[in-house]
Design a protein around this motif. Structure first.
Motif, short mmCIF file in Angstrom:
data_model
loop_
_atom_site.label_atom_id
_atom_site.label_comp_id
_atom_site.label_asym_id
_atom_site.label_seq_id
_atom_site.Cartn_x
_atom_site.Cartn_y
_atom_site.Cartn_z
N THR A 51 0.84 -1.20 0.00
CA THR A 51 0.00 0.00 0.00
C THR A 51 0.87 1.25 0.00
N LEU A 52 0.32 2.32 -0.55
CA LEU A 52 0.92 3.65 -0.52
C LEU A 52 -0.17 4.61 -0.08
N ASP A 53 0.03 5.23 1.07
CA ASP A 53 -0.99 6.12 1.65
C ASP A 53 -2.34 5.43 1.75
N GLY A 54 -2.32 4.15 2.12
CA GLY A 54 -3.55 3.40 2.35
C GLY A 54 -4.20 2.83 1.11
N ARG A 55 -3.64 3.12 -0.06
CA ARG A 55 -4.19 2.61 -1.32
C ARG A 55 -3.32 1.48 -1.85
N PRO A 56 -3.91 0.51 -2.57
CA PRO A 56 -3.11 -0.60 -3.11
C PRO A 56 -2.00 -0.12 -4.02
N PHE A 57 -0.84 -0.73 -3.87
CA PHE A 57 0.32 -0.42 -4.70
C PHE A 57 0.77 -1.74 -5.32
N PHE A 58 0.31 -1.99 -6.54
CA PHE A 58 0.65 -3.22 -7.25
C PHE A 58 1.99 -3.01 -7.94
N VAL A 59 2.96 -3.86 -7.62
CA VAL A 59 4.31 -3.68 -8.14
C VAL A 59 4.38 -4.14 -9.59
N THR A 60 4.81 -3.24 -10.46
CA THR A 60 5.15 -3.58 -11.84
C THR A 60 6.58 -3.10 -12.03
N GLY A 61 7.51 -4.01 -11.97
CA GLY A 61 8.89 -3.57 -11.86
C GLY A 61 9.87 -4.30 -12.74
N VAL A 62 11.13 -3.89 -12.57
CA VAL A 62 12.23 -4.43 -13.35
C VAL A 62 13.42 -4.68 -12.43
#
Length: 415
Positions: A51-62
């Motif tokens: 989460t980021l500031d209580g909202r979902p943070f779905f990782v799309t990364g490298v």
């Protein structure tokens, strides 16, 4: 180990794959989580989600392996390409580790290798070394040492990218844990580092130096910098026996937490062999990691796809996020684009999956050329290829609100 690449036949339905690839490539551009204005907040967890500031943070990364020793231009090109892909997280390892500068403690890998950064030419960079005058480990805080890490963190922050930083690499490609056990004359690659009190002391000293270091480019101590999403204890720390690995992981994750309460901590282990995600129950690990390569794991594309929900279900049982933080498929495979499309679709659909990080994003070297990768053939490039476009579309789709994704998933449901 030499690997013979073979074009596998996976029995994927042609019509379904064409529809899936088209759907991924047709996703309209949306604002990525990397563009979130809340650049001063730390990533947290809630159940199976980041989460980021209580909202979902779905990782799309490298992933990228040379960010701590490439030139400044090579580093910024990778970060810029990550932004162009729509990635929100970049993962790297802290390296290189050498013997002593005077040669009295040998460096066990080719530190003087000439060539390009992607091919492990570090051009005089080292973070850790043996100091014979003090008869102990020493840390290089200079321009060819920790100042390169300072630069990476500062530049990632400017682009609102988050970093997952592995404190050490298990493998000897640029020294890692193998160089550190070699300081003490050990040939034991699997047990010594994780059990000997001297290497455990060195590891703790390294962690303490890291989290307390103040970055002169940002004015922030590393432990106070939200650009860092998480610390990983070690990339693929393959300690043997398993009981030793779990004990070391528990001890060192607790130590990191005692010094830094702001950042998430994970093991960085591949965790794909049974028992899968054995370290997920350790209370001082905030999330689980797994690394999957169908070729190395002797899996078809479909079998690998079927494995994804299994790991995400383990996340649900543990009530922690689980991240597929390394995966790749050779470019020589005829179905490579369709394979990425399938896996990313499965990861994004599953409510218990926390995200993905492809191995590996590379950018043009200072020579002006992309690296040559004829061995693994996993390199991802900002080259307009089908693979690049699928990854870019997948990051955009993952950034959509959950309700929007559910509607599109219902339309594309396969009978």
């Amino acid at each position: 180990m030499m690997i013979e690449w073979r074009r596998a036949k996976y029995g994927l339905r042609r019509a379904w794959l064409c529809a899936l690839v088209f759907a991924l490539l047709s996703v309209p551009a949306v604002v990525s989580a990397a563009d979130d204005p809340s650049a001063t907040s730390f990533i947290k967890t809630s159940g199976t989600h980041f989460t980021l500031d209580g909202r979902p943070f779905f990782v799309t990364g490298v992933n990228n392996h040379y960010l701590t020793y490439g030139s400044q231009d090579e580093v910024t090109r990778v970060l810029d390409d990550a932004v162009a892909m729509g990635a929100n997280v970049v993962r790297t390892f802290l390296q290189p580790v050498i013997g002593s500068l005077d040669g009295s403690k040998p460096t066990i890998w080719d530190w003087r290798l000439e060539g390009e950064a992607s091919n492990l030419a570090v051009k005089g960079t080292y973070l850790l070394h043996w100091d014979p005058s003090q008869n102990r480990m020493a840390i290089n805080d200079g321009a060819n040492g920790m100042q390169k890490v300072d630069f990476l963190i500062a530049e990632a922050g400017k682009r609102r990218l988050r970093l997952i930083i592995a404190v050490l690499d298990f493998w000897a490609y640029t020294g890692g844990a193998q160089q550190m056990r070699a300081w003490y004359g050990s040939q034991d690659e699997s047990t010594f580092f994780f059990d000997d009190p001297r290497t455990k002391r060195d590891y703790r000293a390294w962690v303490r130096h890291l989290v307390q270091r103040v970055n002169p480019l940002t004015g922030l101590a590393y432990r106070d910098d939200p650009t860092i999403m998480a610390w990983e204890l070690m990339n693929e720390g393959n300690a043997q026996p398993e009981a030793l690995r779990l004990a070391w992981t528990g001890e060192m994750s607790a130590y990191v937490k005692s010094l830094d309460s702001n950042h998430l901590v994970s093991s960085g282990h591949a965790n794909i062999l049974d028992p899968k995600l054995a370290d997920l129950t350790i209370p001082t690990l905030d999330f689980g990691t797994w690394h999957g390569y169908p070729l190395y794991n002797k899996l078809t594309v479909q079998q690998f796809n079927d494995m994804i929900p299994e790991f995400c279900q383990l996340a649900a049982r543990a009530k922690k996020p689980v991240l597929l933080e390394e995966f790749g498929h050779a470019r020589s495979n005829q179905n490579v684009a369709a394979a990425y499309a399938m896996w990313l679709d499965t990861l994004t659909r599953d409510r218990n999956c926390a995200g993905w990080m492809v191995w590996r994003l590379v950018s043009r070297q200072d020579s002006g050329r992309y690296p040559v990768d004829e061995y693994d053939q996993f390199d991802i490039r900002n080259d307009g290829s089908a693979i690049w476009n699928i990854l870019k579309a997948a990051t955009a789709r993952a950034a959509q609100p959950r309700e929007t994704r559910r509607a599109s998933e219902t339309i594309r449901e396969v009978p």
